[in-house]
Enzyme design. Structure first.
Site, PDB file in Angstrom:
ATOM      1  CE  LYS A  54      42.734  36.273  43.741  1.00  0.00           C
ATOM      2  NZ  LYS A  54      42.487  37.626  44.280  1.00  0.00           N
ATOM      3  CB  SER A  84      45.909  39.471  43.934  1.00  0.00           C
ATOM      4  OG  SER A  84      44.576  39.365  44.406  1.00  0.00           O
ATOM      5  CB  SER A  96      42.578  41.670  44.159  1.00  0.00           C
ATOM      6  OG  SER A  96      43.760  41.980  44.849  1.00  0.00           O
TER       7      SER A  96
END
Lengths: 471, 472
Positions: free
Chosen positions: B67, B142, B166
């Site tokens: 990420k 996210s 997330s």
């Protein structure tokens, strides 16, 4: 009893940089940056790079506890760090890690020499925070085309010591600062001579007005000047029927005036909240061991000097008001007579150093011992001893060389005797004045003897010999 | 889709370079927009190195997507924000160091909601990531890029971060396994903070076993993170296909109104499956759940308003034309942050302001304590809790992005877990109209072993995790 006619109340916030720690407060960067290029002692943590996290330096917490104990504070059970949020280019994270509720220590005091004798100044709290970086402006701050930022200082451990508003004059404020610095030096946690080691904000109010906070004070003398100016300013405002408002003012050191920075209405909202990246620290268990290791502090040392060496309290106070001087004295007094050592260090050496703006490091204790030894064995006069000390400070060398070069060896008694006889012959007026009861006339005869012996005679001895011959 | 074990066999038979090349080609052809940066050169270089020198780490030669809010030395790390344009971290996050030691190869940086603020990966400055199951739908957020990359076969493993769901939300929407560990189990050093008191880095994979293997690599004590805990663990050894005697708590509050009927049915069916395998279930009460969402957003936004203050253009990232510093700070932040980030900074600043601090921030902290107590009570009667991860399957792109409240409401079942700091794993448990459904298994603090074991047993006895989107 000091009247304090204007109702002056002064409280000081002193920021002490723990520059004797090896590393910064939240990272492993070295604190030894003062002679290095800008931004050479930085890492992701003290640069506030995204993703970096602070880790508390336990030595810094220990030093803070030491300070708390030395200032007679209560060390808290738990301590917690908070974020103080504001924007400034020297603040790489956009907030400063500091303390708010649960400071490391609070509720202490120190004793200073006040306007009317011993005076107690309360310590509200002593808490830890991180130092921001340093802004370097091209030219002056208002005309500068650009500003450079040096983050070497960023993340240095600071202790903020907040006093109660217990000082009643700028002089007391200065004495408080002197005393505080002295205590901190005894604790061996900071070097007060390094740039930025001790910074002061002052809060001051007079009767009938609100308080002003003065920022940007960088010396003890500066604090006294800023406060003196501020009292006059506030009195003038009141005299003209005006209102002294609560505001933050900036001390312009060059012009020795304070200038308004912002009013209470413009005050920052720092949005304090607990720093999530640092867990609360249980410190109650640390204090006893640290207390054990606490060094002797100035007041205790002063009492011990009086007791152990039989010296006057004034001398003990002067000797202990700087840690390095106290150490110097004890080393000399180990070998030489403690009382005579105290006299010569306090009354002569300190004055000569002060006159030259030098510290005690400028004088070798071996030289002090030699000078005292020469005096005690009556090889030189007191004037000669002063001359040696001055020469050592100005030109260097060794006491023995200086004695030889300057011919300072005390002259023999018969030479003084001859000079006395000559002086009596050559000054009949003085002689008759003396015999008529004017004791002061003897002084001019002594002066004459000293002149004839080029100062190498001992003045006291010359006086004795003259008295004998006139009697 | 290849598991870690299968990949290791292939690496031994062929080479890491070949595997990495295949994934890189897949990424290149993909329309999912799962990556912001593809680390092609460094990944191939490292693969060749491992092929020639050998490596005995548990992930030797295996590619992984990271990420883009986890710092990678020498690889741009953007947080999907314009404000970090040009920022290349000079250091590796703790988890990246661990991955490198284990021989893993960073193949690229995965797309995400800007600064991890969102549940759909639509707030990324680099455009939304598409759901591999239906490209008209969001992958969740996210960590949408991380989940979509694994679901779409563009990486066998990935890392995300979970502040309020997330990791679990996109795992659920993309039909993969994602774990949010107990707060403190994985070092956050190098994770760019959104809300530090809530978030953890978490692993994604296509199976519970691979998630456990990756978790073993990246967890463990790190002195650079003061909130990191020091515990000896071996999560892979917890994977036992046996749930006899396991007590499952079912919090009815997590099946509240607004929960999709198919989601509710799939999760209840899953609980039945586990019961058939020897577990028992009991209803537990978590009465403060309804306050969790408000408390979560107040705390997260408050922390975010402070965490994001450092992005001022002075040292790295976007820089507008120079003026006095007040003006430059404002211009950089106005130009660099997207709308959702600005909204959260403003709300968080407000919540911490004098006069509002007690009313919002302090009150939220009190609710947080009550939520924690809800969990403590529930775990007196249960070993694990099972609930839907998301109230519904993946929604359409654009469906909620202009309605922040409805988007925030999607997090209703995930945020209480972050407030309490307990671990939770999301895994596929059904399908609705061709879209995966995820359930979460929630555990006691530091009891990742129980949730991994439950998830593993479920997986061993069902086949939801073996289904793949077309074209992956």
């Amino acid at each position: 009893m000091y009247e304090n006619p204007d109702g002056v109340m002064i409280g000081l916030e002193v920021h002490v940089q723990l520059n004797k720690l090896k590393t910064k407060v939240f990272c492993g960067c070295s604190t030894d940056y003062h002679n290095d290029p800008p931004n050479s002692h930085v890492c992701p943590v003290c640069l506030g790079l995204p993703g970096s996290l602070p880790v508390i330096n336990r030595k810094a917490v220990e030093a803070a506890i030491k300070i708390g104990l030395a200032l007679n504070c209560k060390v808290e059970e738990h301590t917690q760090f908070y974020r103080k949020n504001y924007y400034y280019p020297d603040l790489p994270k956009g907030f400063q890690i500091t303390q708010y509720d649960f400071p490391i220590s609070s509720g202490g005091y120190i004793m200073i020499e006040g306007e009317d004798g011993e005076h107690r100044v309360g310590i509200t709290r002593a808490h830890m925070e991180e130092d921001p970086g340093r802004l370097v402006h091209e030219g002056t701050i208002d005309k500068s085309k650009y500003t450079l930022i040096d983050y070497n200082r960023s993340g240095m451990a600071l202790i903020e010591i907040v006093s109660d508003p217990d000082m009643r004059s700028p002089k007391e404020a200065r004495r408080y600062l002197d005393k505080l610095r002295n205590i901190l030096e005894y604790l061996d946690i900071f070097d007060g001579d390094l740039e930025g080691a001790l910074r002061v904000d002052a809060n001051i109010s007079i009767m009938g007005g609100q308080r002003a906070e003065i920022k940007n004070i960088s010396s003890h003398k500066g604090a006294e000047r800023a406060l003196l100016f501020e009292i006059v300013r506030q009195k003038n405002v009141l005299r003209r029927g005006g209102v002294v408002v609560q505001e933050t003012r900036h001390f312009d050191e060059a012009r020795e005036i304070t200038l308004s920075m912002r009013s209470k209405e413009e005050a920052h909202d720092y949005r304090y909240f607990p720093e999530p990246d640092l867990v609360p620290l249980k410190i109650s268990g640390w204090a006893p061991a640290i207390k054990e290791m606490l060094p002797e502090l100035p007041d205790a040392r002063r009492m011990r000097f009086v007791e152990q060496y039989g010296i006057m309290d004034d001398h003990a106070k002067a000797l202990t008001s700087e840690r390095k001087v106290a150490i110097f004295y004890e080393e000399v007094a180990k070998i030489a007579d403690p009382k005579i050592s105290a006299v010569w260090i306090c009354d002569v050496l300190k004055g000569e150093l002060n006159y030259r703006d030098l510290t005690i490091e400028a004088f070798r204790k071996e030289d002090m011992l030699s000078v005292i030894e020469l005096l005690m064995s009556k090889k030189i006069t007191e004037d000669g001893a002063v001359d040696i000390i001055r020469t050592l400070l100005d030109k260097g060398g060794s006491p023995e060389e200086i004695v030889k070069e300057k011919g300072l060896l005390k002259v023999e008694g018969d030479i003084v005797s001859t000079a006395a006889e000559e002086a009596i012959k050559e000054n009949p007026v003085a002689v008759s004045d003396f015999k008529a009861g004017k004791e002061k006339a003897l002084n001019s005869l002594v002066g004459s003897v000293m002149k004839k012996t080029k100062g190498r005679a001992d003045a006291r001895a010359a006086r004795e010999i003259l008295l004998g011959k006139l009697g | 889709m290849a598991s870690i074990n299968e990949l290791i066999e292939r690496i031994h038979a062929d080479s890491s370079e070949e595997i990495v090349t295949e994934y890189l080609e897949k990424i290149e052809k993909s329309k999912l927009n799962a990556f912001i940066t593809v680390a092609k050169e460094s990944a191939l270089l490292r693969a060749k190195e491992i092929d020639s020198q050998g490596h005995d780490g548990p992930l030797a030669g295996i590619p992984i997507a990271i990420k883009d809010n986890i710092s990678t030395k020498g690889i741009a790390t953007t947080c999907a924000s314009k404000i970090l344009t040009g920022y290349i971290p000079p250091y590796d996050a703790h988890v990246i160091e661990k991955l490198k030691e284990a021989g893993a190869i960073i193949i690229g940086k995965a797309n995400m909601d800007e600064f991890a603020m969102g549940s759909s990966t639509e707030t990324s400055f680099y455009g939304p990531t598409l759901n591999p199951w239906d490209t008209t739908r969001v992958p969740g957020g996210s960590s949408g890029g991380s989940a979509a990359a694994v679901a779409g076969g563009e990486a066998p493993l990935s890392l995300g971060s979970d502040t309020g769901g997330s990791v679990r939300c996109p795992a659920s929407f993309c039909g993969v396994v994602g774990l949010k560990p107990t707060y403190g189990v994985i070092s956050r050093y190098g994770l760019i903070s959104y809300a530090n008191s809530l978030e953890q880095i978490g692993p994604f994979a296509t199976s519970v076993r691979d998630v456990a293997t990756l978790f073993d690599v990246i967890s463990g004590h790190d002195p650079r993170d003061s909130t990191s805990v020091d515990r000896e663990t071996n999560y892979s050894s917890a994977l036992i296909n046996d749930v006899k005697g396991l007590k499952i708590g079912v919090p009815e509050e997590y099946f509240a109104e607004g929960t999709d009927k198919n989601v509710e049915k799939s999760v209840r069916d899953a609980i039945n499956t586990l019961e058939e395998l020897g577990a028992t279930s009991v209803e537990v009460k978590m009465p403060h759940t309804k306050y969790a969402l408000s408390a979560y957003y107040v705390i997260a936004m408050s922390e975010a308003s402070s965490n994001l203050a450092r992005f001022d253009g002075m040292r790295y990232g976007l820089r507008t034309e120079d003026s006095d510093w007040h003006t430059t700070f404002s211009q950089v932040r106005a130009a660099g942050f997207g709308d959702e980030v600005k909204r959260r900074i403003l709300l968080g600043t407000y919540a911490l302001s004098a006069g509002y601090h007690d009313k919002y921030y302090l009150k939220a902290l009190k609710i947080r304590t009550l939520i924690k107590q809800d969990f403590e009570r529930a775990f007196r009667d249960a070993d694990v809790l099972i609930a839907p991860t998301m109230p519904y399957p993946a929604f359409k792109l654009g469906e909620k992005i202009d309605d922040p409240i409805s988007l925030y409401l999607a997090d209703v079942d995930t945020v209480p877990i972050n407030l309490a700091g307990v671990p939770s794993i999301s895994l596929p448990c059904g399908f609705s109209g061709g879209l995966p459904i995820g359930m979460q298994v929630i555990g006691k603090h530091f009891d990742e072993a129980a949730i991994l074991r439950t998830a593993f047993a479920f997986e061993e006895n069902t086949d939801f995790h073996t289904r793949q989107p077309e074209g992956s």
